[in-house]
Design an enzyme around this catalytic site. Structure first.
Site, PDB file in Angstrom:
ATOM      1  CD  GLU A 194     -42.583 -19.741  10.029  1.00  0.00           C
ATOM      2  OE1 GLU A 194     -41.804 -19.987  10.961  1.00  0.00           O
ATOM      3  OE2 GLU A 194     -42.273 -19.784   8.846  1.00  0.00           O
ATOM      4  NE  ARG A 220     -45.506 -16.902  16.003  1.00  0.00           N
ATOM      5  CZ  ARG A 220     -46.493 -16.780  16.876  1.00  0.00           C
ATOM      6  NH1 ARG A 220     -46.591 -15.709  17.605  1.00  0.00           N
ATOM      7  NH2 ARG A 220     -47.374 -17.728  17.042  1.00  0.00           N
ATOM      8  CB  CYS A 221     -40.407 -15.828   9.544  1.00  0.00           C
ATOM      9  SG  CYS A 221     -38.778 -15.302   9.068  1.00  0.00           S
ATOM     10  CD  GLN A 239     -35.860 -20.082  19.380  1.00  0.00           C
ATOM     11  OE1 GLN A 239     -35.667 -18.885  19.549  1.00  0.00           O
ATOM     12  NE2 GLN A 239     -36.472 -20.535  18.288  1.00  0.00           N
TER      13      GLN A 239
END
Ligand code: CDP
Length: 796
Positions: free
Chosen positions: A740, A370-371, A223
């Site tokens: 998110e 996802r945060c 990523q």
């Protein structure tokens, strides 16, 4: 040349444009790492430890070497001889690439084999004989800190216990004073369990070292390609310009593809040694047991309350389980991520947080699944605490929130931990949600149902969260400042290519970034190619995680478009034979103020940039922008869930889910809704079924999709989505992150709903996942239910 001036028609801001990347994805034409086949390519497999904690007494690789087709067998000892047995992590710790002295978690990398095909490599791994001397395994912070606990990181010189860090933030004295004035103190203690981002595509890499050019190309599931390039340059001591990291299509990331994994490093070393491309593709179990876990944190807190419902102060303590190596990827300054962004939407005078991180015999944890770096745990605790406090006070849970919300006219607002929130309409979002769910009617229905022995419950979760790390003053990873970038090149016919330092993993950047350019320049989105993930072509960026793309890279896209527009204005003045000051802009076109019909399109300006520029002007129409955000963006989410719990079995069904999201200006409303639905599904999964735990020996229970459940369309409830728009005051197009939000805010709404349904039992907490047996236990015993490991397994 005519130019459509309607923004929606050209796919600009606010257009629910179909995702262009789906053209290849739904045809099976995506190009993932495993799709790439290079000439003379070899295959690598990893041998992993079956034990969670053990001393390695011997490794015999002779049988593996004897298998035809085996090209290389690597062990920790061989890596150590090249000083590569250990690597630095993104959190200033070290991590074993291949174990030398001890294994410290089940699934740790012990050896690897490179062979002509993956099957030979796998067979050869099985032929390696490793002798272990088992040691006691530690699977939670309480064991890690107990007197006489075995030292996990005895490889570190000054490490005498299992504590990774002790950290605190906030105003301790001020908080003590707040508690001294309280009418009531509400307390809560819970465990946010370990979970795994489990992207459908596992991790993998193909390293291709070319001796003739000394260039190393690595195709990799990452990523953050630029951070990886920097890490490879520093660890392998290769010149940075000779390293090219390419992150092709990614089958999801969710934070799992941010850290540097041993598999990447070994494939690079193998390629350098063998001078051939080496491919490593992880299998599902390898991914589930050894790569970046999220959460796994124990939270304890208390809230000082006035009888009228005013919150006076909050105290919190966390014990986080980082596994055997501290390899979270998060801003260096904050040891426990942005945990202290908690309670940002409430007007609370004082707060104090202490945080302790510990090593255990589990795979490294703490990635931002996802945060935004622990925000999920922070908001879960916040919203569970809000419900507990409302119940203790006997005040309606919606009303309690409303009484404590930061007011709309109180922005920018300094939170009790020092963040500056930028904007919001919290009360309005809550009202939209309550109206949508029919709050008062549901409360009546609930009372009626109770008379018939039915248990209905309603849970609310409201939160603002910080999205978009930097700014560069406060945010860095390993000293690299957090900002982002975009480069825009407009070709002579007015078509364009945009490259950014972000990296999409399914969020739709190829679609939405083009929409921002369309909005700024009036070039139809369909005329713009978006490219990300290749460090040889993309400008430097910190990558995509923590929903930072839109707040940072998206802002850079707007800024670079404005730079290009500024040059196009000069070209327009030249073409229209007026001075720049006499020119006005409308979408896609410059015109003379005094003669609006006399104008030129952006496409005509592009042509002039290559064929008819004024004397002395540099040819071409392109630019690059680096964007260092002045602040984080602060979206708001209000999630309301209703459930019915079966008192006979503990099974609970979701009746309705209402989500109200305020992410500022929406670039593509359809994509935003997709992000929210995906986020809610992950929230539901964590609350209801996702169970990654460890037995007393440190065996990972949940190493496959029969045990670690991902909800399918069958189990997933329906969602009712609503919006409020409060533009970010500092983002160039008023957008805030959203990817998110629902994962962060959603879990508490589900859990609050179940606890509301069984409120009469006096149970304050059931740890996630709220499996029917846990709910049943709470119903029948009237006691809280902990889910902390070690959890009994059938064979114990
Ligand atoms: O960093 P990441 O891409 O995961 O998250 P994000 O910035 O919240 O964006 C997720 C997707 O939603 C991207 O395609 C964004 O462009 C889109 N989005 C949008 O259309 N409008 C917003 N206000 C925020 C995000």
């Amino acid at each position: 040349m005519t130019q459509a001036r309607d923004e929606i028609k050209i796919g600009g801001l606010g257009a629910s444009r179909k995702r262009v990347e789906d053209n290849r994805f739904i045809r099976g034409r995506g190009r993932y790492v495993d799709d790439i086949v290079l000439p003379r390519m070899l295959h690598m497999e990893i041998l992993r430890s079956p034990l969670a904690h053990a001393r390695i007494t011997s490794i015999d690789v002779s049988k593996a070497w004897a298998i035809p087709g085996v090209r290389l067998v690597l062990t920790g000892e061989m890596m150590a001889s090249r000083n590569l047995a250990w690597m630095p992590t993104l959190s200033y710790d070290t991590q074993a690439v291949l174990a030398t002295d001890k294994v410290r978690f089940q699934g740790q990398e012990v050896a690897c084999v490179v062979a002509d095909d993956p099957y030979i490599a796998k067979d050869a791994c099985e032929a390696i004989v490793v002798e272990y001397e088992p040691l006691p395994a530690i699977v939670n912070p309480q064991q890690a800190m107990a007197e006489g606990a075995p030292l996990i990181r005895d490889d570190k010189e000054n490490q005498h216990d299992n504590v990774v860090f002790n950290w605190e933030v906030g105003d301790s004295d001020g908080t003590d004073r707040a508690f001294a004035q309280a009418d009531l103190v509400s307390t809560l203690e819970l465990h946010y369990p370990r979970s795994h981002p489990s992207p459908i595509e596992c991790c993998g890499s193909i390293a291709d070292f070319d001796r003739s050019t000394s260039k190393l190309t690595v195709y990799m599931t990452t990523q953050a390609p630029h951070i990886i390039r920097a890490a490879v340059a520093l660890v392998a001591e290769l010149p940075e310009h000779m390293i090219r990291i390419v992150s092709p299509d990614l089958g999801g990331g969710f934070g799992n593809k941010v850290p540097v994994y041993p598999g990447y490093v070994m494939s690079i070393l193998a390629s350098i040694l063998l001078e051939r491309p080496v491919k490593w593709i992880e299998d599902k179990t390898g991914n589930l047991i050894s790569t970046g876990f999220g959460r796994d944190i124990y939270l304890r807190g208390e809230m000082a309350l006035r009888q009228d419902g005013k919150i006076l102060g909050v105290r919190m303590h966390t014990d986080s389980d980082h596994g055997a190596f501290f390899s979270d990827a998060q801003p260096s300054k904050f040891k426990i991520g942005l945990m202290h962004s908690t309670f940002a939407c409430y007007d609370i005078p004082a707060a104090h947080l202490t945080a302790r991180g510990v090593y255990t015999n589990k795979a490294p944890g703490g990635v931002a699944y996802r945060c935004s770096f622990r925000v999920t745990e922070a908001m879960f605790f916040q919203e569970r605490m809000m419900q507990a406090a409302a119940d203790d006070l006997g005040i309606d849970q919606a009303e309690f929130r409303r009484r404590n919300f930061v007011r709309d006219d109180d922005f920018p607002h300094r939170t009790p931990f020092g963040f500056l929130t930028d904007s919001g309409q919290y009360g309005k979002c809550l009202d939209v949600g309550l109206q949508a769910i029919g709050y008062q009617e549901f409360l009546k229905e609930k009372e009626e149902a109770k008379k018939q022995g039915r248990l209905l419950g309603i849970g609310i979760s409201t939160m603002t969260e910080p999205l978009g790390a930097g700014n560069s003053r406060e945010y860095d990873i390993l000293g690299i400042k957090m900002f982002d970038s975009a480069e825009l090149r407009v070709h002579m016919t007015g078509k364009a290519i945009l490259r950014t330092g972000a990296k999409t993993q399914g969020q739709g950047h190829e679609t939405t970034w083009a929409q921002i350019v369309a909005h700024e320049l009036g070039i139809p989105a369909a005329d713009i190619t978006v490219e990300e993930g290749d460090t040889d072509t993309a400008p430097f960026g910190m990558g995509t995680y923590a929903s930072r793309s839109t707040p940072v890279a998206g802002a850079a896209v707007a800024m670079v478009s404005r730079k290009v527009r500024a040059k196009a204005r000069k070209l327009a003045a030249h073409l229209l034979e007026v001075s720049e000051e006499d020119i006005e802009w409308e979408l896609g076109r410059f015109y003379v103020r005094s003669a609006p019909d006399h104008g030129v399109t952006i496409q005509e300006c592009a042509m002039a940039a290559y064929s008819n520029m004024p004397d002395g002007m540099e040819p071409g129409l392109e630019n690059v922008a680096y964007y260092d955000p002045p602040n984080l963006t602060w979206p708001f989410g209000c999630y309301i869930v209703t459930v019915e719990v079966d008192p006979q079995t503990g099974v609970w069904d979701v009746l309705r889910v209402v989500a109200v999201d305020d992410c500022g200006v929406r670039i593509n409303p359809m994509i935003v809704e997709g992000q929210i639905m995906g986020g809610l599904t992950e929230a539901y999964a964590m609350a209801s079924m996702q169970f990654m735990t460890f037995d007393a020996q440190g065996n990972c229970v949940g190493s496959n999709y029969m045990d670690y459940l991902l909800p399918t369309a069958w189990e997933t409830p329906g969602y009712e989505l609503h919006e409020v728009v409060t533009p970010s005051p500092h983002h160039p197009i008023g957008a805030k992150g959203v990817g998110e939000c629902a994962t962060v805010g959603g879990p508490a709404a589900f859990v609050n709903a179940v606890l509301d349904a069984i409120k009469d039992t006096g149970v304050r907490n059931i740890d996630m996942p709220l499996l029917p047996d846990r709910v049943f236990e709470a119903l029948t015993t009237g006691r809280d239910v902990s889910g902390a490991p070690p959890v009994r397994t059938d064979d114990q």
